[in-house]
Scaffold this motif. Structure first.
Motif, PDB file in Angstrom:
ATOM      1  N   GLU A  18       0.830  -1.203   0.000  1.00  0.00           N
ATOM      2  CA  GLU A  18       0.000   0.000   0.000  1.00  0.00           C
ATOM      3  C   GLU A  18       0.866   1.255   0.000  1.00  0.00           C
ATOM      4  O   GLU A  18       0.549   2.249  -0.664  1.00  0.00           O
ATOM      5  CB  GLU A  18      -0.916  -0.003   1.235  1.00  0.00           C
ATOM      6  N   GLU A  19       1.974   1.205   0.725  1.00  0.00           N
ATOM      7  CA  GLU A  19       2.903   2.339   0.773  1.00  0.00           C
ATOM      8  C   GLU A  19       3.478   2.625  -0.616  1.00  0.00           C
ATOM      9  O   GLU A  19       3.537   3.784  -1.059  1.00  0.00           O
ATOM     10  CB  GLU A  19       4.028   2.051   1.767  1.00  0.00           C
ATOM     11  N   VAL A  20       3.878   1.576  -1.319  1.00  0.00           N
ATOM     12  CA  VAL A  20       4.418   1.729  -2.674  1.00  0.00           C
ATOM     13  C   VAL A  20       3.340   2.280  -3.615  1.00  0.00           C
ATOM     14  O   VAL A  20       3.596   3.174  -4.435  1.00  0.00           O
ATOM     15  CB  VAL A  20       4.957   0.383  -3.200  1.00  0.00           C
ATOM     16  N   LYS A  21       2.115   1.758  -3.492  1.00  0.00           N
ATOM     17  CA  LYS A  21       1.008   2.184  -4.352  1.00  0.00           C
ATOM     18  C   LYS A  21       0.697   3.669  -4.154  1.00  0.00           C
ATOM     19  O   LYS A  21       0.556   4.424  -5.125  1.00  0.00           O
ATOM     20  CB  LYS A  21      -0.223   1.335  -4.039  1.00  0.00           C
ATOM     21  N   ILE A  22       0.599   4.094  -2.899  1.00  0.00           N
ATOM     22  CA  ILE A  22       0.270   5.495  -2.604  1.00  0.00           C
ATOM     23  C   ILE A  22       1.400   6.419  -3.050  1.00  0.00           C
ATOM     24  O   ILE A  22       1.168   7.451  -3.682  1.00  0.00           O
ATOM     25  CB  ILE A  22      -0.023   5.669  -1.098  1.00  0.00           C
ATOM     26  N   ALA A  23       2.630   6.043  -2.734  1.00  0.00           N
ATOM     27  CA  ALA A  23       3.776   6.864  -3.145  1.00  0.00           C
ATOM     28  C   ALA A  23       3.839   6.967  -4.662  1.00  0.00           C
ATOM     29  O   ALA A  23       4.139   8.036  -5.213  1.00  0.00           O
ATOM     30  CB  ALA A  23       5.067   6.280  -2.592  1.00  0.00           C
ATOM     31  N   GLY A  24       3.536   5.874  -5.345  1.00  0.00           N
ATOM     32  CA  GLY A  24       3.536   5.887  -6.809  1.00  0.00           C
ATOM     33  C   GLY A  24       2.499   6.827  -7.380  1.00  0.00           C
ATOM     34  O   GLY A  24       2.753   7.519  -8.383  1.00  0.00           O
ATOM     35  N   SER A  25       1.337   6.900  -6.728  1.00  0.00           N
ATOM     36  CA  SER A  25       0.286   7.802  -7.220  1.00  0.00           C
ATOM     37  C   SER A  25       0.702   9.258  -7.063  1.00  0.00           C
ATOM     38  O   SER A  25       0.455  10.082  -7.954  1.00  0.00           O
ATOM     39  CB  SER A  25      -1.033   7.533  -6.483  1.00  0.00           C
ATOM     40  N   TYR A  26       1.378   9.597  -5.954  1.00  0.00           N
ATOM     41  CA  TYR A  26       1.857  10.979  -5.764  1.00  0.00           C
ATOM     42  C   TYR A  26       3.050  11.275  -6.667  1.00  0.00           C
ATOM     43  O   TYR A  26       3.194  12.395  -7.162  1.00  0.00           O
ATOM     44  CB  TYR A  26       2.213  11.234  -4.293  1.00  0.00           C
ATOM     45  N   LYS A  27       3.884  10.269  -6.888  1.00  0.00           N
ATOM     46  CA  LYS A  27       5.006  10.448  -7.826  1.00  0.00           C
ATOM     47  C   LYS A  27       4.483  10.830  -9.204  1.00  0.00           C
ATOM     48  O   LYS A  27       5.027  11.715  -9.877  1.00  0.00           O
ATOM     49  CB  LYS A  27       5.833   9.174  -7.901  1.00  0.00           C
ATOM     50  N   GLN A  28       3.398  10.187  -9.600  1.00  0.00           N
ATOM     51  CA  GLN A  28       2.822  10.464 -10.912  1.00  0.00           C
ATOM     52  C   GLN A  28       2.084  11.803 -10.936  1.00  0.00           C
ATOM     53  O   GLN A  28       2.308  12.628 -11.825  1.00  0.00           O
ATOM     54  CB  GLN A  28       1.861   9.343 -11.304  1.00  0.00           C
ATOM     55  N   SER A  29       1.232  12.046  -9.938  1.00  0.00           N
ATOM     56  CA  SER A  29       0.405  13.256  -9.962  1.00  0.00           C
ATOM     57  C   SER A  29       1.214  14.525  -9.747  1.00  0.00           C
ATOM     58  O   SER A  29       0.873  15.590 -10.268  1.00  0.00           O
ATOM     59  CB  SER A  29      -0.705  13.165  -8.906  1.00  0.00           C
ATOM     60  N   LEU A  30       2.324  14.429  -8.993  1.00  0.00           N
ATOM     61  CA  LEU A  30       3.166  15.594  -8.733  1.00  0.00           C
ATOM     62  C   LEU A  30       4.355  15.665  -9.695  1.00  0.00           C
ATOM     63  O   LEU A  30       5.163  16.580  -9.607  1.00  0.00           O
ATOM     64  CB  LEU A  30       3.677  15.566  -7.287  1.00  0.00           C
TER      65      LEU A  30
END
Length: 505
Positions: A383-395
């Protein structure tokens, strides 16, 4: 004899398969101020570390030619002996030592093998006069402001008979007055025959002071512009830096809709027991939903102290006054109380207390809300990787993966990680303290675009900034602080630099 003091020819440098510099050519004439600019990660600091011996000969390819001779510096001491001095953005001074001890640290004035402190103080006074700094040389560094510490660093360089002075973002932490004084000093040093290389993201200063400007992008030399040929302009520099034109660095919000008050403080006062005085005095302020409220003021005006006192008071100030969040009276005894109430704070010092530089992107992003992805104290790594990945993409965080160490990212990408960390707590109000300090124009544009996107999603922003153009370009309403007090409130339609400075001083 060559007109160039320095020539760096076909410099290439790799880090574990990543090419940081690719056949860079960089030439600096004697007695000029040469600005080196580019986006974060363009290779500016790497090039200067090659020049100064931080990356020794043999770890890069290409030639350094200084004063007509090919150099092979094994370490920074070799470049110092040759007359090259570099002053980094994070000043390398000893806070608990005196001014004179810092100026001659590692370069002591000796007599028969023993340090001669009397002569040291006399020589320190000479160096201080050269940099126009009127302080007692026996003053402790920690008792000086950042602007004066910067001048001590330059005095230290001058004490070593410097021929080439390199300054990395010298005005990033300075107010406008200190910045102007520093630029004036660089001009005077130029008249004395000292050559300067200045790395800066402040294009106004670059245009004002540079004899030549070299732009790096993606580890390559893009162009060198000559002021004497009228080649230097903001549009040309920006296009060279980012590879495209940015017509307006401050993106406009078309549909401004403000709702009810998200935050309000009334008669807010913060007493600092360590300083023995009030650092915030009877402040009245509010922020509405969907609004960007700017706080302007000179360094020491109380802006950061105000933000910290609102955000759970981590500095343990003695507080008076009322704090209201979403229409309800609130009392925060700890930052976690502020976070629970929907307030997040992106600090001005991302490296010092905003991020964990030795941890990776995913660990930093989850840090302020780790309990939401934990079960009985165990973090759900997927879940940590998934959430960080979403912010990496959106930001648009530029990194190979979310497992990249944050300390290895550029300043702009570190700032995006800091934003992601606080967006993960899903706040209603985001306090941004110097949101674009030390980042390039391309990254600034991205941060501003993110801010506008957040506002359109219903977030509110309280933004502290020392850059008046940023305050004017992004705010809907502006408060101006001086000496801990709000000196005025300006709707954006009525605000300009002159009115803000008049209130700030």
């Amino acid at each position: 004899m060559s007109e160039y003091l320095l020539e760096m020819n076909s410099i290439s440098k790799e880090f574990t398969g990543v090419k940081a510099l690719s056949s860079v050519n960089f030439k600096v004439r004697k007695g000029e101020i040469h600005c080196l600019i580019g986006e974060n990660g363009a290779g500016k600091s790497t090039l200067m570390k090659v020049l100064s011996g931080v990356y020794p000969h043999g770890t890069y390819s290409g030639d350094i030619v200084f004063e007509g001779q090919v150099q092979s510096y094994a370490n920074i001491n070799d470049s110092v002996r040759a007359g090259i001095a570099i002053i980094y953005q994070e000043l390398a001074l000893f806070p608990d030592l005196t001014v004179y001890e810092n100026i001659f640290a590692g370069n002591e004035v000796e007599r028969r093998g023993v340090v001669d402190w009397n002569r040291t103080i006399v020589r320190a006074k000479e160096m201080l006069r050269k940099v126009k700094l009127n302080v007692n040389p026996e003053t402790l560094i920690k008792d000086l402001g950042v602007g004066k510490q910067q001048l001590v660093e330059i005095a230290k360089a001058l004490s070593k008979d410097v021929k080439l002075l390199i300054l990395d973002e010298p005005t990033a932490a300075l107010n406008e007055n200190d910045s102007d004084n520093l630029l004036k000093l660089l001009r005077e040093l130029k008249e004395q025959g000292i050559t300067c290389i200045m790395i800066s993201h402040k294009l106004k200063e670059v245009i004002e002071i540079a004899d030549q400007v070299t732009v790096l992008r993606d580890g390559q030399t893009i162009v060198t512009l000559d002021a004497s040929k009228d080649e230097i302009s903001e549009n040309v520099i920006i296009k060279s830096m980012v590879g495209r034109e940015i017509d307006d660095i401050y993106p406009k919000r078309m549909d401004k809709q403000f709702g009810s008050r998200i935050l309000e403080v009334r008669g807010w006062t913060a007493y600092d027991p360590n300083l023995g005085r009030e650092v915030v005095k009877e402040v009245d302020l509010h922020v509405c939903k969907g609004e960007i409220v700017g706080i302007a003021g000179l360094m020491g005006s109380g802006r950061t102290e105000l933000a910290q006192s609102i955000f759970g008071n981590p500095k343990a100030y003695k507080l008076q006054g009322e704090l209201w969040v979403k229409g309800a009276k609130a009392v925060f005894r700890h930052p976690k109380d502020a976070i629970k109430a929907g307030i997040a704070y992106v600090t001005e010092d991302r490296k010092g207390d905003g991020l964990f530089l030795l941890q990776d992107i995913k660990q930093n992003i989850s840090a302020a809300n780790v309990h939401s992805i934990s079960d009985r104290g165990v973090i759900n790594n997927n879940e940590e990787v998934k959430i960080a990945g979403s912010y990496k993409q959106s930001l648009n965080i530029k990194a190979p993966s979310v497992e990249q160490l944050v300390g290895n990212l550029s300043g702009g990408n570190q700032q995006k990680v800091s934003l992601g960390k606080w967006l993960f707590v899903q706040p209603s109000l985001l306090i941004l303290d110097e949101p674009t300090r030390g980042i390039d124009v391309g990254a600034k544009f991205e941060i501003y675009t993110i801010m506008n996107k957040l506002i359109s999603q219903g977030l509110s922003i309280l933004m502290i900034s020392s850059e008046l153009t940023e305050i004017l370009g992004m705010s809907d309403r502006i408060y101006v602080m001086a000496e801990g007090r709000i000196k005025g409130e300006l709707p954006i339609e009525e605000a300009d630099q002159e009115k803000i400075m008049k209130l700030a001083t």
